[in-house]
Design a protein around this motif. Structure first.
Motif, PDB file in Angstrom:
ATOM      1  N   GLY A 167       0.782  -1.220   0.000  1.00  0.00           N
ATOM      2  CA  GLY A 167       0.000   0.000   0.000  1.00  0.00           C
ATOM      3  C   GLY A 167       0.817   1.275   0.000  1.00  0.00           C
ATOM      4  N   ARG A 168       1.956   1.253  -0.683  1.00  0.00           N
ATOM      5  CA  ARG A 168       2.801   2.429  -0.794  1.00  0.00           C
ATOM      6  C   ARG A 168       2.903   2.862  -2.254  1.00  0.00           C
ATOM      7  NH1 ARG A 168       3.056   4.604   3.900  1.00  0.00           N
ATOM      8  NH2 ARG A 168       4.874   5.816   3.203  1.00  0.00           N
ATOM      9  N   ALA A 169       2.954   4.169  -2.474  1.00  0.00           N
ATOM     10  CA  ALA A 169       3.197   4.727  -3.801  1.00  0.00           C
ATOM     11  C   ALA A 169       4.607   5.294  -3.816  1.00  0.00           C
ATOM     12  CB  ALA A 169       2.181   5.813  -4.128  1.00  0.00           C
ATOM     13  N   GLN A 170       5.354   4.980  -4.861  1.00  0.00           N
ATOM     14  CA  GLN A 170       6.757   5.356  -4.947  1.00  0.00           C
ATOM     15  C   GLN A 170       6.978   6.220  -6.189  1.00  0.00           C
ATOM     16  OE1 GLN A 170       8.479   1.372  -4.829  1.00  0.00           O
ATOM     17  NE2 GLN A 170       8.792   1.531  -2.624  1.00  0.00           N
ATOM     18  N   PHE A 171       7.256   7.506  -5.957  1.00  0.00           N
ATOM     19  CA  PHE A 171       7.469   8.479  -7.022  1.00  0.00           C
ATOM     20  C   PHE A 171       8.966   8.583  -7.316  1.00  0.00           C
ATOM     21  CE2 PHE A 171       3.301   9.430  -5.544  1.00  0.00           C
ATOM     22  CZ  PHE A 171       2.634  10.153  -6.533  1.00  0.00           C
ATOM     23  N   PHE A 172       9.351   8.340  -8.566  1.00  0.00           N
ATOM     24  CA  PHE A 172      10.750   8.459  -8.959  1.00  0.00           C
ATOM     25  C   PHE A 172      11.072   9.936  -9.185  1.00  0.00           C
ATOM     26  CE2 PHE A 172      11.879   4.027 -10.759  1.00  0.00           C
ATOM     27  CZ  PHE A 172      11.003   3.403  -9.882  1.00  0.00           C
ATOM     28  N   VAL A 173      12.115  10.424  -8.523  1.00  0.00           N
ATOM     29  CA  VAL A 173      12.547  11.807  -8.658  1.00  0.00           C
ATOM     30  C   VAL A 173      14.054  11.833  -8.867  1.00  0.00           C
ATOM     31  CG1 VAL A 173      10.640  12.783  -7.311  1.00  0.00           C
ATOM     32  CG2 VAL A 173      12.715  12.018  -6.139  1.00  0.00           C
ATOM     33  N   ALA A 174      14.575  13.008  -9.133  1.00  0.00           N
ATOM     34  CA  ALA A 174      16.003  13.138  -9.414  1.00  0.00           C
ATOM     35  C   ALA A 174      16.834  12.726  -8.208  1.00  0.00           C
ATOM     36  CB  ALA A 174      16.326  14.575  -9.817  1.00  0.00           C
ATOM     37  N   PRO A 175      18.023  12.154  -8.440  1.00  0.00           N
ATOM     38  CA  PRO A 175      18.904  11.780  -7.331  1.00  0.00           C
ATOM     39  C   PRO A 175      19.207  12.995  -6.449  1.00  0.00           C
ATOM     40  CG  PRO A 175      19.719  10.880  -9.402  1.00  0.00           C
ATOM     41  CD  PRO A 175      18.617  11.822  -9.753  1.00  0.00           C
ATOM     42  N   GLY A 176      19.368  12.720  -5.157  1.00  0.00           N
ATOM     43  CA  GLY A 176      19.647  13.772  -4.195  1.00  0.00           C
ATOM     44  C   GLY A 176      18.464  14.114  -3.314  1.00  0.00           C
ATOM     45  N   ALA A 177      17.282  13.617  -3.652  1.00  0.00           N
ATOM     46  CA  ALA A 177      16.079  13.951  -2.891  1.00  0.00           C
ATOM     47  C   ALA A 177      16.165  13.488  -1.443  1.00  0.00           C
ATOM     48  CB  ALA A 177      14.844  13.340  -3.560  1.00  0.00           C
ATOM     49  N   ALA A 178      16.749  12.308  -1.217  1.00  0.00           N
ATOM     50  CA  ALA A 178      16.824  11.788   0.156  1.00  0.00           C
ATOM     51  C   ALA A 178      17.638  12.710   1.051  1.00  0.00           C
ATOM     52  CB  ALA A 178      17.423  10.382   0.144  1.00  0.00           C
ATOM     53  N   VAL A 179      18.705  13.277   0.503  1.00  0.00           N
ATOM     54  CA  VAL A 179      19.541  14.196   1.271  1.00  0.00           C
ATOM     55  C   VAL A 179      18.837  15.537   1.459  1.00  0.00           C
ATOM     56  CG1 VAL A 179      21.729  15.452   1.279  1.00  0.00           C
ATOM     57  CG2 VAL A 179      21.665  13.071   0.529  1.00  0.00           C
ATOM     58  N   GLU A 180      18.137  15.986   0.439  1.00  0.00           N
ATOM     59  CA  GLU A 180      17.524  17.304   0.450  1.00  0.00           C
ATOM     60  C   GLU A 180      16.188  17.355   1.181  1.00  0.00           C
ATOM     61  OE1 GLU A 180      17.084  18.053  -3.656  1.00  0.00           O
ATOM     62  OE2 GLU A 180      19.225  18.319  -4.052  1.00  0.00           O
ATOM     63  N   LEU A 181      15.538  16.211   1.399  1.00  0.00           N
ATOM     64  CA  LEU A 181      14.160  16.213   1.891  1.00  0.00           C
ATOM     65  C   LEU A 181      13.961  17.014   3.174  1.00  0.00           C
ATOM     66  CD1 LEU A 181      11.275  15.224   1.447  1.00  0.00           C
ATOM     67  CD2 LEU A 181      11.840  13.197   2.800  1.00  0.00           C
ATOM     68  N   PRO A 182      14.759  16.825   4.223  1.00  0.00           N
ATOM     69  CA  PRO A 182      14.493  17.594   5.450  1.00  0.00           C
ATOM     70  C   PRO A 182      14.502  19.106   5.218  1.00  0.00           C
ATOM     71  CG  PRO A 182      16.025  15.799   5.903  1.00  0.00           C
ATOM     72  CD  PRO A 182      15.880  15.878   4.416  1.00  0.00           C
ATOM     73  N   GLN A 183      15.469  19.590   4.438  1.00  0.00           N
ATOM     74  CA  GLN A 183      15.545  21.027   4.178  1.00  0.00           C
ATOM     75  C   GLN A 183      14.388  21.499   3.307  1.00  0.00           C
ATOM     76  OE1 GLN A 183      17.549  23.006   5.672  1.00  0.00           O
ATOM     77  NE2 GLN A 183      17.028  24.894   4.606  1.00  0.00           N
ATOM     78  N   LEU A 184      13.999  20.691   2.321  1.00  0.00           N
ATOM     79  CA  LEU A 184      12.874  21.057   1.469  1.00  0.00           C
ATOM     80  C   LEU A 184      11.585  21.145   2.269  1.00  0.00           C
ATOM     81  CD1 LEU A 184      13.594  18.884  -1.715  1.00  0.00           C
ATOM     82  CD2 LEU A 184      13.727  21.372  -1.542  1.00  0.00           C
ATOM     83  N   LEU A 185      11.350  20.173   3.142  1.00  0.00           N
ATOM     84  CA  LEU A 185      10.148  20.203   3.975  1.00  0.00           C
ATOM     85  C   LEU A 185      10.165  21.416   4.910  1.00  0.00           C
ATOM     86  CD1 LEU A 185       9.743  16.412   4.881  1.00  0.00           C
ATOM     87  CD2 LEU A 185       8.295  17.773   3.359  1.00  0.00           C
TER      88      LEU A 185
ATOM     89  N   PRO B 138      14.254  11.973 -14.219  1.00  0.00           N
ATOM     90  CA  PRO B 138      13.026  12.276 -13.487  1.00  0.00           C
ATOM     91  C   PRO B 138      13.058  13.684 -12.914  1.00  0.00           C
ATOM     92  CG  PRO B 138      14.441  10.841 -12.196  1.00  0.00           C
ATOM     93  CD  PRO B 138      15.066  10.952 -13.552  1.00  0.00           C
ATOM     94  N   PRO B 139      11.901  14.232 -12.510  1.00  0.00           N
ATOM     95  CA  PRO B 139      11.831  15.616 -12.048  1.00  0.00           C
ATOM     96  C   PRO B 139      12.503  15.818 -10.696  1.00  0.00           C
ATOM     97  CG  PRO B 139       9.741  14.521 -11.697  1.00  0.00           C
ATOM     98  CD  PRO B 139      10.586  13.574 -12.501  1.00  0.00           C
ATOM     99  N   GLN B 140      12.847  17.054 -10.406  1.00  0.00           N
ATOM    100  CA  GLN B 140      13.362  17.401  -9.094  1.00  0.00           C
ATOM    101  C   GLN B 140      12.263  17.210  -8.041  1.00  0.00           C
ATOM    102  OE1 GLN B 140      16.542  18.308  -8.318  1.00  0.00           O
ATOM    103  NE2 GLN B 140      17.093  17.971 -10.459  1.00  0.00           N
ATOM    104  N   ALA B 141      12.643  16.750  -6.873  1.00  0.00           N
ATOM    105  CA  ALA B 141      11.668  16.461  -5.818  1.00  0.00           C
ATOM    106  C   ALA B 141      10.849  17.693  -5.445  1.00  0.00           C
ATOM    107  CB  ALA B 141      12.387  15.919  -4.585  1.00  0.00           C
ATOM    108  N   ARG B 142      11.459  18.863  -5.474  1.00  0.00           N
ATOM    109  CA  ARG B 142      10.766  20.080  -5.044  1.00  0.00           C
ATOM    110  C   ARG B 142       9.536  20.372  -5.897  1.00  0.00           C
ATOM    111  NH1 ARG B 142      12.179  23.874  -8.740  1.00  0.00           N
ATOM    112  NH2 ARG B 142      14.129  23.515  -9.905  1.00  0.00           N
ATOM    113  N   LEU B 143       9.516  19.894  -7.156  1.00  0.00           N
ATOM    114  CA  LEU B 143       8.372  20.144  -8.026  1.00  0.00           C
ATOM    115  C   LEU B 143       7.143  19.350  -7.588  1.00  0.00           C
ATOM    116  CD1 LEU B 143      10.140  20.111 -11.516  1.00  0.00           C
ATOM    117  CD2 LEU B 143       9.510  22.093 -10.117  1.00  0.00           C
ATOM    118  N   LEU B 144       7.343  18.228  -6.932  1.00  0.00           N
ATOM    119  CA  LEU B 144       6.242  17.353  -6.524  1.00  0.00           C
ATOM    120  C   LEU B 144       5.933  17.446  -5.045  1.00  0.00           C
ATOM    121  CD1 LEU B 144       7.306  14.041  -8.351  1.00  0.00           C
ATOM    122  CD2 LEU B 144       6.367  16.131  -9.350  1.00  0.00           C
ATOM    123  N   LEU B 145       6.885  17.916  -4.271  1.00  0.00           N
ATOM    124  CA  LEU B 145       6.822  17.738  -2.826  1.00  0.00           C
ATOM    125  C   LEU B 145       5.658  18.473  -2.179  1.00  0.00           C
ATOM    126  CD1 LEU B 145       8.207  16.273  -0.564  1.00  0.00           C
ATOM    127  CD2 LEU B 145       9.754  18.218  -0.283  1.00  0.00           C
ATOM    128  N   GLY B 146       5.344  19.675  -2.629  1.00  0.00           N
ATOM    129  CA  GLY B 146       4.242  20.414  -2.030  1.00  0.00           C
ATOM    130  C   GLY B 146       2.924  19.667  -2.167  1.00  0.00           C
TER     131      GLY B 146
END
Length: 219
Positions: A132-150, A198-206
């Motif tokens: 029951g998980r959806a997995q969106f493919f995004v550009a590499p680096g999202a895992a490192v950037e996620l806390p700051q983006l949020l 794939p797209p940058q995470a910031r484009l989908l994250l909001g």
């Protein structure tokens, strides 16, 4: 005649051979068309992992330590020859190279995907797992950037059911079975335009964060 990977026996039947041919094609598509490496993975049956470890922390959802990956760019013949050496293996994709993954609850992911498509934003592949998980493919680096983006978006203290997978992680590739629960499926299949970029995470994250906020974790 049967064969064994780490203790789980499977029988060779006509349908099994046809399934193996389909796997060869899928592996070759991932490596040759989309530019992703494929890693042979364990399977699970009756709660047991094919790695043979009774205390395996990720039954049926981790790489086989003895089996080399099929590299990105491998041809159909090369992929078939490599996969023939690991009968019964599942297909895993290494994260953190061509893509990272934003992982959310399936319901939230489906809502977000509809909104993102209506907005006309660039989208990469999206997989849905039997857990029951959806997995969106995004550009590499999202895992490192996620806390700051949020943090920048004001979602850092919202307790969202959203995580990013990056380097050293693997995900199960469709149509392989994940952890004995069933097959992983494409919610949005890969296409040439975005599979390798794939797209940058910031484009989908909001949109993903908003959809997750509407469906908080239930105890």
């Amino acid at each position: 005649m049967g064969f064994t990977i780490g203790g789980i026996r499977e029988m060779r039947t006509g349908s099994r051979r046809r399934g193996r041919a389909a796997e060869y094609t899928a592996v070759a598509e991932y490596t040759g068309l989309w530019g992703w490496a494929v890693v042979p993975g364990a399977r699970a049956a009756a709660g047991r992992c094919s790695c043979g470890d009774a205390d395996c922390p990720s039954p049926g959802a981790h790489p086989l330590g003895f089996a080399p990956e099929v590299p990105a760019g491998a041809t159909l013949d090369a992929a078939a020859q490599a996969w023939a050496r690991v009968p019964g293996a599942s297909m895993l994709l290494p994260v953190g190279r061509a893509f990272d993954v934003l992982d959310v609850a399936e319901a939230a992911g489906r809502r977000a995907l509809v909104r993102l498509e209506r907005m006309g934003l660039p989208l990469g592949p999206v997989a849905v797992t039997p857990a029951g998980r959806a997995q969106f493919f995004v550009a590499p680096g999202a895992a490192v950037e996620l806390p700051q983006l949020l943090y920048r978006m004001g979602w850092d203290d919202a307790g969202l059911d959203l995580r990013a997978l990056g380097a050293d992680c693997h995900i199960t590739a469709p149509p392989s079975d994940e952890g004995g629960l069933g097959p992983v499926r494409w919610l949005r299949p890969p296409v040439l335009d975005t599979a390798s970029a794939p797209p940058q995470a910031r484009l989908l994250l909001g949109t993903l964060a908003y959809s997750c906020h509407r469906a908080p974790l239930r105890g």
